[in-house]
Design a protein around this motif. Structure first.
Motif, PDB file in Angstrom:
ATOM      1  N   THR A  46      27.914  -3.418  -8.547  1.00 23.55           N
ATOM      2  CA  THR A  46      27.530  -3.764  -7.183  1.00 23.55           C
ATOM      3  C   THR A  46      26.354  -2.910  -6.725  1.00 23.55           C
ATOM      4  OG1 THR A  46      29.825  -4.280  -6.735  1.00 23.55           O
ATOM      5  CG2 THR A  46      28.389  -4.070  -4.848  1.00 23.55           C
ATOM      6  N   PHE A  47      26.418  -1.616  -7.012  1.00 23.07           N
ATOM      7  CA  PHE A  47      25.325  -0.757  -6.567  1.00 23.07           C
ATOM      8  C   PHE A  47      24.019  -1.087  -7.281  1.00 23.07           C
ATOM      9  CE2 PHE A  47      27.742   2.101  -3.896  1.00 23.07           C
ATOM     10  CZ  PHE A  47      26.768   2.405  -2.965  1.00 23.07           C
ATOM     11  N   LEU A  48      24.130  -1.485  -8.541  1.00 22.19           N
ATOM     12  CA  LEU A  48      22.925  -1.914  -9.255  1.00 22.19           C
ATOM     13  C   LEU A  48      22.290  -3.102  -8.538  1.00 22.19           C
ATOM     14  CD1 LEU A  48      21.188  -1.616 -11.844  1.00 22.19           C
ATOM     15  CD2 LEU A  48      22.629  -3.362 -12.861  1.00 22.19           C
ATOM     16  N   LEU A  49      23.130  -4.072  -8.167  1.00 17.03           N
ATOM     17  CA  LEU A  49      22.605  -5.249  -7.480  1.00 17.03           C
ATOM     18  C   LEU A  49      22.069  -4.905  -6.104  1.00 17.03           C
ATOM     19  CD1 LEU A  49      25.037  -7.918  -8.728  1.00 17.03           C
ATOM     20  CD2 LEU A  49      22.562  -8.077  -8.740  1.00 17.03           C
ATOM     21  N   VAL A  50      22.752  -3.976  -5.437  1.00 26.63           N
ATOM     22  CA  VAL A  50      22.272  -3.534  -4.132  1.00 26.63           C
ATOM     23  C   VAL A  50      20.859  -2.968  -4.277  1.00 26.63           C
ATOM     24  CG1 VAL A  50      22.586  -1.747  -2.393  1.00 26.63           C
ATOM     25  CG2 VAL A  50      24.512  -3.139  -3.087  1.00 26.63           C
ATOM     26  N   CYS A  51      20.650  -2.175  -5.310  1.00 26.00           N
ATOM     27  CA  CYS A  51      19.310  -1.623  -5.533  1.00 26.00           C
ATOM     28  C   CYS A  51      18.298  -2.754  -5.705  1.00 26.00           C
ATOM     29  CB  CYS A  51      19.294  -0.730  -6.768  1.00 26.00           C
ATOM     30  SG  CYS A  51      20.075   0.844  -6.472  1.00 26.00           S
ATOM     31  N   PHE A  52      18.633  -3.730  -6.535  1.00 25.37           N
ATOM     32  CA  PHE A  52      17.710  -4.846  -6.746  1.00 25.37           C
ATOM     33  C   PHE A  52      17.421  -5.585  -5.441  1.00 25.37           C
ATOM     34  CE2 PHE A  52      18.990  -4.945 -11.377  1.00 25.37           C
ATOM     35  CZ  PHE A  52      17.760  -4.501 -11.803  1.00 25.37           C
ATOM     36  N   LEU A  53      18.491  -5.800  -4.671  1.00 32.70           N
ATOM     37  CA  LEU A  53      18.341  -6.532  -3.413  1.00 32.70           C
ATOM     38  C   LEU A  53      17.358  -5.841  -2.482  1.00 32.70           C
ATOM     39  CD1 LEU A  53      21.887  -7.650  -2.257  1.00 32.70           C
ATOM     40  CD2 LEU A  53      19.887  -9.054  -2.598  1.00 32.70           C
ATOM     41  N   TYR A  54      17.539  -4.535  -2.329  1.00 31.89           N
ATOM     42  CA  TYR A  54      16.709  -3.859  -1.334  1.00 31.89           C
ATOM     43  C   TYR A  54      15.323  -3.527  -1.870  1.00 31.89           C
ATOM     44  CZ  TYR A  54      20.459  -4.058   1.966  1.00 31.89           C
ATOM     45  OH  TYR A  54      21.405  -4.537   2.833  1.00 31.89           O
ATOM     46  N   ILE A  55      15.184  -3.464  -3.190  1.00 25.02           N
ATOM     47  CA  ILE A  55      13.827  -3.403  -3.738  1.00 25.02           C
ATOM     48  C   ILE A  55      13.123  -4.719  -3.418  1.00 25.02           C
ATOM     49  CG2 ILE A  55      12.449  -3.313  -5.850  1.00 25.02           C
ATOM     50  CD1 ILE A  55      14.615  -1.416  -6.972  1.00 25.02           C
ATOM     51  N   ALA A  56      13.874  -5.828  -3.573  1.00 23.97           N
ATOM     52  CA  ALA A  56      13.304  -7.137  -3.230  1.00 23.97           C
ATOM     53  C   ALA A  56      12.878  -7.174  -1.769  1.00 23.97           C
ATOM     54  CB  ALA A  56      14.312  -8.246  -3.524  1.00 23.97           C
ATOM     55  N   TYR A  57      13.673  -6.531  -0.908  1.00 23.53           N
ATOM     56  CA  TYR A  57      13.328  -6.453   0.526  1.00 23.53           C
ATOM     57  C   TYR A  57      11.960  -5.801   0.695  1.00 23.53           C
ATOM     58  CZ  TYR A  57      13.677  -4.553   5.320  1.00 23.53           C
ATOM     59  OH  TYR A  57      13.445  -4.197   6.623  1.00 23.53           O
ATOM     60  N   LEU A  58      11.739  -4.712  -0.028  1.00 28.72           N
ATOM     61  CA  LEU A  58      10.452  -4.023   0.102  1.00 28.72           C
ATOM     62  C   LEU A  58       9.312  -4.863  -0.482  1.00 28.72           C
ATOM     63  CD1 LEU A  58      11.525  -0.344  -0.679  1.00 28.72           C
ATOM     64  CD2 LEU A  58      11.111  -1.402   1.537  1.00 28.72           C
ATOM     65  N   VAL A  59       9.609  -5.558  -1.596  1.00 23.18           N
ATOM     66  CA  VAL A  59       8.588  -6.441  -2.174  1.00 23.18           C
ATOM     67  C   VAL A  59       8.225  -7.535  -1.168  1.00 23.18           C
ATOM     68  CG1 VAL A  59       8.099  -8.117  -3.992  1.00 23.18           C
ATOM     69  CG2 VAL A  59       9.298  -6.009  -4.541  1.00 23.18           C
ATOM     70  N   LEU A  60       9.262  -8.128  -0.568  1.00 18.73           N
ATOM     71  CA  LEU A  60       9.034  -9.183   0.430  1.00 18.73           C
ATOM     72  C   LEU A  60       8.116  -8.681   1.543  1.00 18.73           C
ATOM     73  CD1 LEU A  60       9.685 -11.883   1.835  1.00 18.73           C
ATOM     74  CD2 LEU A  60      11.759 -10.859   2.696  1.00 18.73           C
ATOM     75  N   ARG A  61       8.380  -7.465   2.013  1.00 20.00           N
ATOM     76  CA  ARG A  61       7.547  -6.925   3.082  1.00 20.00           C
ATOM     77  C   ARG A  61       6.095  -6.773   2.649  1.00 20.00           C
ATOM     78  NH1 ARG A  61      10.343  -4.678   7.401  1.00 20.00           N
ATOM     79  NH2 ARG A  61       8.361  -3.876   8.116  1.00 20.00           N
ATOM     80  N   SER A  62       5.928  -6.423   1.376  1.00 22.78           N
ATOM     81  CA  SER A  62       4.574  -6.099   0.916  1.00 22.78           C
ATOM     82  C   SER A  62       3.696  -7.338   0.773  1.00 22.78           C
ATOM     83  CB  SER A  62       4.637  -5.346  -0.406  1.00 22.78           C
ATOM     84  OG  SER A  62       5.017  -6.227  -1.426  1.00 22.78           O
ATOM     85  N   VAL A  63       4.293  -8.533   0.746  1.00 22.14           N
ATOM     86  CA  VAL A  63       3.466  -9.716   0.538  1.00 22.14           C
ATOM     87  C   VAL A  63       3.275 -10.546   1.805  1.00 22.14           C
ATOM     88  CG1 VAL A  63       3.898  -9.936  -1.925  1.00 22.14           C
ATOM     89  CG2 VAL A  63       5.442 -11.029  -0.319  1.00 22.14           C
ATOM     90  N   VAL A  64       3.658 -10.014   2.943  1.00 24.25           N
ATOM     91  CA  VAL A  64       3.384 -10.706   4.210  1.00 24.25           C
ATOM     92  C   VAL A  64       2.492  -9.799   5.037  1.00 24.25           C
ATOM     93  CG1 VAL A  64       4.387 -11.887   6.174  1.00 24.25           C
ATOM     94  CG2 VAL A  64       5.714 -11.629   4.099  1.00 24.25           C
ATOM     95  N   GLU A  65       1.330 -10.311   5.426  1.00 24.78           N
ATOM     96  CA  GLU A  65       0.389  -9.439   6.120  1.00 24.78           C
ATOM     97  C   GLU A  65       0.670  -9.336   7.622  1.00 24.78           C
ATOM     98  OE1 GLU A  65      -1.917 -11.700   4.134  1.00 24.78           O
ATOM     99  OE2 GLU A  65      -2.011 -10.282   2.462  1.00 24.78           O
ATOM    100  N   GLU A  66       0.898 -10.494   8.216  1.00 24.99           N
ATOM    101  CA  GLU A  66       1.025 -10.522   9.658  1.00 24.99           C
ATOM    102  C   GLU A  66       2.285  -9.763  10.101  1.00 24.99           C
ATOM    103  OE1 GLU A  66       1.832 -13.897  12.891  1.00 24.99           O
ATOM    104  OE2 GLU A  66       1.001 -14.566  10.984  1.00 24.99           O
ATOM    105  N   GLU A  67       2.138  -8.849  11.063  1.00 26.63           N
ATOM    106  CA  GLU A  67       3.216  -7.906  11.360  1.00 26.63           C
ATOM    107  C   GLU A  67       4.481  -8.589  11.877  1.00 26.63           C
ATOM    108  OE1 GLU A  67       2.115  -4.900  14.144  1.00 26.63           O
ATOM    109  OE2 GLU A  67       3.108  -3.343  12.960  1.00 26.63           O
ATOM    110  N   GLN A  68       4.293  -9.477  12.855  1.00 23.06           N
ATOM    111  CA  GLN A  68       5.441 -10.137  13.468  1.00 23.06           C
ATOM    112  C   GLN A  68       6.209 -10.978  12.443  1.00 23.06           C
ATOM    113  OE1 GLN A  68       4.897  -9.315  16.810  1.00 23.06           O
ATOM    114  NE2 GLN A  68       7.049  -9.670  17.272  1.00 23.06           N
ATOM    115  N   ARG A  69       5.444 -11.666  11.635  1.00 26.31           N
ATOM    116  CA  ARG A  69       6.059 -12.540  10.655  1.00 26.31           C
ATOM    117  C   ARG A  69       6.788 -11.730   9.581  1.00 26.31           C
ATOM    118  NH1 ARG A  69       3.404 -17.827   7.987  1.00 26.31           N
ATOM    119  NH2 ARG A  69       3.576 -18.503  10.121  1.00 26.31           N
ATOM    120  N   ARG A  70       6.161 -10.626   9.158  1.00 31.84           N
ATOM    121  CA  ARG A  70       6.788  -9.758   8.174  1.00 31.84           C
ATOM    122  C   ARG A  70       8.119  -9.243   8.699  1.00 31.84           C
ATOM    123  NH1 ARG A  70       2.912  -5.557   6.729  1.00 31.84           N
ATOM    124  NH2 ARG A  70       3.342  -4.670   8.756  1.00 31.84           N
ATOM    125  N   ALA A  71       8.105  -8.825   9.957  1.00 32.59           N
ATOM    126  CA  ALA A  71       9.332  -8.287  10.547  1.00 32.59           C
ATOM    127  C   ALA A  71      10.419  -9.352  10.574  1.00 32.59           C
ATOM    128  CB  ALA A  71       9.049  -7.779  11.952  1.00 32.59           C
TER     129      ALA A  71
END
Lengths: 227, 221
Positions: A117-142
């Motif tokens: 579970t913790f391994l998957l949690v790590c993957f999930l929240y790394i994905a969260y950071l990746v998702l943030r990095s590919v949206v430029e507009e601030e409001q939309r990223r949030a």
């Protein structure tokens, strides 16, 4: 909350609790009677770290809901800070867990519910950071990040439950419905470590929020001098 | 309803997606065969459930990317958003469209995989098998539609989708694979199967509600 306790005081408090918990664990608490023996000492850090990671993700979840309701970017900032710290704590959980696993069961890794579970949690929240990095507009990223943080946090207990379908694991079940299964002398050190870890999280969240504020001010200043 | 019809008509006219998907499934089967046949005459019955679900999930990834890429490329989505309907209707229509698409793939894949890999007849357990299939599909499609909506609006689009979709879908994979393997290899033992079916049902309920609640935000302005 901001002026209630100063940031250095939080760090000092966390430090005292963590060192105190460590001393209690080694000097006061008895060596575990079960097969785990001395290696059980890592438990006084491993479990508080794990709970703290989950607390951080929990705060991120609440912040995400708050953001979607208010559209106030301060909640988004709290969310990303918590996810970052939660990820850090999750990595520590995996590292301490692997050390314990090696000492107690003589394997570095086992595909058992909690580790998986913790391994998957790590993957999930790394994905969260990746998702943030590919949206430029601030409001939309949030907004996207908030939606994903909500879905991810709901997924964590579900994943944990699903991994129970896998063949039996090795992880000791410490806290059951019937109580903690710990002696009083062990419990003291454990609870103090837990408190210390939680204080550390709060202190780090506050510091990171302050850093983000500073970043914003730097950006504003740069902008104002035409940089 | 109209959105669903539009997607279906479009697909039936061009057929491009369905044909490539069916080819993808057949090719996946061949690849799995070579990858897992470790010795002469090996019995792959125990692996078939896993192979099937891996194939479905990857096929779905491709399908999801396409179903939204079309909307985005020709700016159809803007038109959809202008429609005087609840955004949630768009979510339901898209999910239903993807579900039909996945079911079509499965109509081809399941018999073929069974024919080639499963060395035991499970005709008697067909009903529980269909239940598992449908429940897992609903979960995959609801979650996939929500995440594809998010990813198509980002810079990296189809690169992002697997990264956010795969970790979230693991619980479905575990439960569905376990249930399918039970059916294929051992016959539906009631206890083990029921737990997994209930789990899938719970997953569907939770994520359909969660997606329903957040879709408005995901699809954006």
């Amino acid at each position: 909350m901001k002026q209630l306790v100063s940031a250095p005081a939080l760090f000092v408090g966390a430090g005292i609790c963590l060192v105190g918990g460590l001393l209690l664990a080694f000097l006061y608490a008895p060596v575990d009677a079960s097969s785990m023996g001395f290696s059980q000492k890592i438990f006084y850090y491993h479990v508080p770290i794990a709970e703290t990671a989950l607390v951080a993700f929990g705060i991120a979840f609440v912040a995400a809901i708050a953001y979607l309701r208010t559209q106030n970017l301060k909640w988004d900032r709290l969310g990303v800070v918590c996810v970052r710290l939660g990820l850090l704590f999750s990595l520590l959980v995996m590292i301490t867990g692997m050390i314990w696993g090696k000492a107690a069961w003589d394997v570095w890794w086992a595909w058992e519910p909690r580790l998986t579970t913790f391994l998957l949690v790590c993957f999930l929240y790394i994905a969260y950071l990746v998702l943030r990095s590919v949206v430029e507009e601030e409001q939309r990223r949030a907004t996207y990040a908030a939606v994903f943080a909500i879905i991810a946090f709901i997924d964590v207990p579900i994943t944990f439950f699903a991994t129970r379908f896998l063949p039996e694991g090795l992880h000791p079940v410490v806290i059951t419905a019937g109580g903690t299964g710990m002696e009083g002398s062990m419990l003291v050190g454990f609870l103090i470590s837990m408190l210390g870890m939680t204080l550390l999280l709060v202190a780090l969240i506050r510091r990171d929020l302050a850093v983000e504020d500073l970043k914003d001010r730097v950006a504003d200043l740069k902008h104002s001098i035409g940089g | 309803m109209a959105i669903l019809r539009k997607d279906l008509i479009r697909e039936l006219r061009t057929r491009e997606m369905l044909i490539s998907m069916i080819l993808f499934v057949l090719l996946a089967m061949v690849i799995f065969h070579y990858a897992f046949t470790v010795k002469e005459g090996a019995d792959l019955t125990y692996f078939t459930g896993g192979m099937l679900w891996v194939t479905f999930i990857f096929a779905m990834l491709l399908g999801l990317n396409r179903s939204f890429a079309q909307e985005k490329d020709e700016r159809c989505l803007d038109g959809l958003l202008l429609c005087p309907v609840d955004r949630v209707i768009i979510f339901l229509a898209k999910t239903a469209g993807n579900l039909i698409f996945l079911l079509l793939i499965q109509v081809v894949a399941v018999p073929v995989f069974t024919l080639f890999f499963v060395e035991r007849s499970y005709v008697g357990d067909l009903l529980p098998f269909l239940v598992v299939l449908l429940l897992a599909d609903v979960g995959i499609c609801a979650l996939g539609t929500l995440l594809a909506t998010i990813s198509m609006n980002t810079r990296s689009r189809d690169l992002l989708l697997p990264i956010i979709f795969l970790p979230l879908i693991v619980p479905v994979l575990i439960a569905a694979t376990g249930a399918t393997t039970l059916i294929f290899a051992e016959g539906a033992g009631f206890g083990g199967l029921l737990a997994r079916v209930l789990f899938l049902l719970g997953f569907d309920a939770v994520f359909v509600v969660a997606a329903y609640g957040t879709y408005d935000f995901a699809i954006g302005e």
